[in-house]
Scaffold this motif. Structure first.
Motif, short mmCIF file in Angstrom:
data_model
loop_
_atom_site.label_atom_id
_atom_site.label_comp_id
_atom_site.label_asym_id
_atom_site.label_seq_id
_atom_site.Cartn_x
_atom_site.Cartn_y
_atom_site.Cartn_z
N VAL A 1 -23.63 141.15 15.31
CA VAL A 1 -25.43 140.41 14.37
C VAL A 1 -24.84 139.75 13.29
CG1 VAL A 1 -27.18 140.32 13.71
CG2 VAL A 1 -26.77 141.26 15.79
N ASN A 2 -24.46 140.33 12.48
CA ASN A 2 -24.37 140.27 11.11
C ASN A 2 -23.31 138.70 10.09
OD1 ASN A 2 -26.94 141.75 10.10
ND2 ASN A 2 -25.65 143.19 8.97
N LYS A 3 -22.36 138.59 11.60
CA LYS A 3 -21.44 137.87 11.51
C LYS A 3 -22.15 136.29 10.93
CE LYS A 3 -17.37 136.28 14.12
NZ LYS A 3 -17.15 136.30 15.06
N VAL A 4 -21.40 136.25 9.76
CA VAL A 4 -22.00 134.78 9.33
C VAL A 4 -21.17 133.79 9.62
CG1 VAL A 4 -22.72 133.79 6.77
CG2 VAL A 4 -23.37 136.26 7.45
N ASN A 5 -21.74 133.18 9.85
CA ASN A 5 -22.09 131.58 10.46
C ASN A 5 -21.58 130.45 9.26
OD1 ASN A 5 -20.18 131.77 12.66
ND2 ASN A 5 -21.70 131.38 13.41
N GLU B 1 -31.99 135.08 18.12
CA GLU B 1 -33.16 135.32 19.70
C GLU B 1 -32.43 136.37 20.63
OE1 GLU B 1 -32.95 131.21 21.33
OE2 GLU B 1 -33.91 130.41 19.57
N LEU B 2 -32.87 136.89 21.11
CA LEU B 2 -33.16 137.82 22.48
C LEU B 2 -33.79 137.06 23.59
CD1 LEU B 2 -31.14 140.72 23.21
CD2 LEU B 2 -33.32 141.59 22.54
N ASP B 3 -32.40 136.98 24.59
CA ASP B 3 -33.38 136.53 25.95
C ASP B 3 -33.37 138.25 26.59
OD1 ASP B 3 -34.10 135.89 28.21
OD2 ASP B 3 -32.96 133.75 28.27
N ARG C 1 -30.58 138.21 29.07
CA ARG C 1 -29.93 139.39 28.45
C ARG C 1 -29.15 138.86 27.97
NH1 ARG C 1 -31.58 144.17 29.87
NH2 ARG C 1 -30.37 145.50 29.26
N THR C 2 -29.39 137.98 27.32
CA THR C 2 -28.39 137.13 26.12
C THR C 2 -29.27 137.14 25.10
OG1 THR C 2 -29.59 134.78 26.52
CG2 THR C 2 -27.22 135.54 27.91
N ALA C 3 -28.06 137.36 23.78
CA ALA C 3 -28.83 137.45 22.23
C ALA C 3 -27.70 136.23 21.65
CB ALA C 3 -28.43 138.35 21.72
N LYS C 4 -28.19 135.23 20.99
CA LYS C 4 -27.43 134.34 20.33
C LYS C 4 -28.46 134.49 18.63
CE LYS C 4 -30.21 130.05 21.72
NZ LYS C 4 -29.90 129.17 21.47
N ARG C 5 -27.71 133.83 17.99
CA ARG C 5 -27.82 133.33 16.04
C ARG C 5 -27.55 132.37 15.82
NH1 ARG C 5 -26.60 137.37 10.70
NH2 ARG C 5 -28.39 135.70 9.41
N GLY C 6 -28.31 131.71 15.36
CA GLY C 6 -28.87 130.10 15.90
C GLY C 6 -28.10 129.46 17.06
N ASP C 7 -26.82 128.77 16.63
CA ASP C 7 -25.90 128.71 17.80
C ASP C 7 -24.93 128.84 19.05
OD1 ASP C 7 -27.33 126.10 18.28
OD2 ASP C 7 -26.18 125.00 16.73
N ARG C 8 -24.60 130.61 17.85
CA ARG C 8 -23.66 131.05 18.01
C ARG C 8 -23.81 132.59 19.09
NH1 ARG C 8 -22.21 136.21 15.79
NH2 ARG C 8 -23.90 135.74 14.20
N PRO C 9 -23.61 132.37 20.16
CA PRO C 9 -23.82 133.85 21.32
C PRO C 9 -23.50 135.24 21.08
CG PRO C 9 -22.26 131.97 21.99
CD PRO C 9 -22.37 131.77 20.71
N GLU D 1 -26.81 131.87 6.57
CA GLU D 1 -26.80 133.19 6.61
C GLU D 1 -26.44 134.37 6.26
OE1 GLU D 1 -26.78 132.13 11.54
OE2 GLU D 1 -24.64 132.77 10.69
N ALA D 2 -27.46 134.90 6.16
CA ALA D 2 -27.82 136.89 5.12
C ALA D 2 -27.32 137.81 6.33
CB ALA D 2 -28.68 137.34 4.65
N PRO D 3 -27.43 138.96 6.20
CA PRO D 3 -26.78 140.21 6.60
C PRO D 3 -28.52 140.99 7.55
CG PRO D 3 -25.68 140.35 5.23
CD PRO D 3 -26.61 138.95 4.94
N MET D 4 -28.56 140.55 8.35
CA MET D 4 -30.47 140.59 8.76
C MET D 4 -30.04 142.65 9.17
SD MET D 4 -30.19 138.02 11.95
CE MET D 4 -32.65 138.45 11.49
#
Length: 188
Positions: A162-166, A94-96, A100-108, A170-173
């Motif tokens: 972005v691709n930091k997998v938690n 997600e990109l707000d 001007r913030t980004a997060k993947r899942g719950d991870r900023p 989660e696969a690389p995007m």
């Protein structure tokens, strides 16, 4: 002689008597010709403002007079503004655009301004192959393709963030298509 006043907007167009009075004395003998020219021009402006002489293929014309400009501004102000997207989503990313913030899942995701612009551009074109030349042109506004690894360096930083997998789901995007460019997509 009669006065004609047209008020299409807060500004008022005035005709013959005032225009003729503004002429130097040596041209005052041409009042009849000036009267006809001004009246004809004003009629054309009013027709164009009312849409009488607009053709569908005549959309790119420039306004003929201030009154037309005022009229077009007023109508655009009255028309409802198009809704702008404030949040971009691709899969769990997600990109707000407001904060001007980004997060993947719950991870900023902490982004530099150039990384934010690059990610925004890629998310707006999710799933499309983006060449280095296109990224240079649209993200960095280069008119030529410089001999530099600028795109690769920024893409490498962005990819690591972005691709930091938690988790296992989660696969690389961001993927590289060797020798061509990059793709951002939710599916591998």
């Amino acid at each position: 002689m009669h006065n004609v006043s047209i008020t299409p907007s807060p500004r008022t167009l005035r005709t013959e008597a005032q225009a003729a009075a503004a002429l130097p004395a040596d041209l005052s003998g041409l009042e009849g010709v000036i009267h006809s020219l001004l009246l004809s021009a004003l009629e054309k402006i009013v027709d164009r403002m009312n849409g009488a002489s607009l053709r569908s293929d005549d959309q790119s014309r420039r306004p003929l007079a201030i009154a037309e400009t005022d009229s077009s501004i007023e109508s655009s102000v009255r028309s409802p503004a198009e809704r702008r997207e404030t949040m971009l989503r691709v899969g769990s990313l997600e990109l707000d655009l407001i904060n001007r913030t980004a997060k993947r899942g719950d991870r900023p995701i902490d982004l530099l301004p150039s990384e934010f612009r690059l990610l925004k551009y890629m998310m707006q074109r999710g799933g499309q192959l983006l060449t280095r030349a296109k990224l240079f042109q649209d993200v960095w506004h280069y008119k030529f393709l410089p001999e530099t690894n600028l795109v690769d360096v920024h893409m490498g930083r962005l990819r690591r963030k972005v691709n930091k997998v938690n988790g296992p789901n989660e696969a690389p995007m961001i993927r590289t298509v060797r020798g061509v460019g990059f793709i951002l997509s939710a599916t591998p």
